[in-house]
Design a protein around this motif. Structure first.
Motif: not given
Length: 217
Positions: A21-25, A162-165, A210-217
């Protein structure tokens, strides 16, 4: 993002839920028994509670009675129909049984927050803005034309940032289980999104996965 109370007495599960949950903000507070949960609810305003049923000191149903207007998702091994009916009748917004997939929990959290208007209807990151209600995407203030599949892929990436898919998982989520194409479809659409949104260094390639959208809070 939302402030979420996680009430789960099994520490590994509690930490796993909190970390994702914290990974997604989101911001999270973890507690491990019912009485502490009730105390938290009485002293702090939360946007959402992720709640187990079987807890020490006070069970999840007792906690839910104290939660009143706080949106709540049960996350529990109690999977009988009477338990589901009881939880939902007491006011729970959703009921997810263990074992569970983390991506499903994240999706349900997002759905409940949007229903209760605690989630943002607009997502912004750098030069990119997404209007979820209008299904519109903007880059540097200009509308970006996205195909339906590009938009759905973008939504999956953002919701699970922020999660690898894996490519296979992205295909399932966007194109469905019965899609007859191959994973190169994902690569093509990723390249288009990178170019349209200036996200060449934001949508990361995860080697051999695969891919990860990397966005840090």
């Amino acid at each position: 993002m939302a402030l979420i109370l996680i009430v789960e007495d099994e520490q590994p599960i509690n930490e796993l839920v909190r970390r994702n949950l914290e990974l997604v903000g989101h911001r999270c507070v973890s507690v491990y028994d019912g009485e502490t949960a009730i105390s938290e609810i009485q002293n702090q305003s939360y946007d959402l509670i992720v709640l187990d049923v079987m807890l020490p000191q006070a069970d999840g149903f007792e906690v839910l009675r104290e939660a009143k207007e706080v949106p709540t998702i049960f996350l529990t091994a109690r999977d009988s129909l009477p338990d589901r009916i009881k939880g939902l009748s007491l006011g729970a917004d959703d009921y997810l049984t263990k074992p569970f997939e983390m991506m499903e929990l994240l999706a349900r959290v997002e759905a409940v927050l949007r229903r209760t208007q605690k989630g943002l209807s607009v997502f912004e990151a750098g030069n990119v803005k997404i209007d979820w209600d209008g299904r519109q995407v903007f880059y540097k203030g200009q509308a970006v034309e996205c195909t339906p599949k590009e938009y759905e892929l973008l939504e999956v990436l953002v919701r699970n940032r922020n999660i690898a898919l894996s490519r296979e998982r992205l295909l399932e989520l966007v194109w469905g289980y019965d899609f007859e194409g191959d994973t190169r479809t994902i690569d093509v659409h990723i390249q288009k999104l990178r170019k349209k949104l200036g996200w060449e260094h934001v949508i990361k390639t995860v080697y051999k996965l695969g891919y990860r959208l990397e966005l840090r809070p």
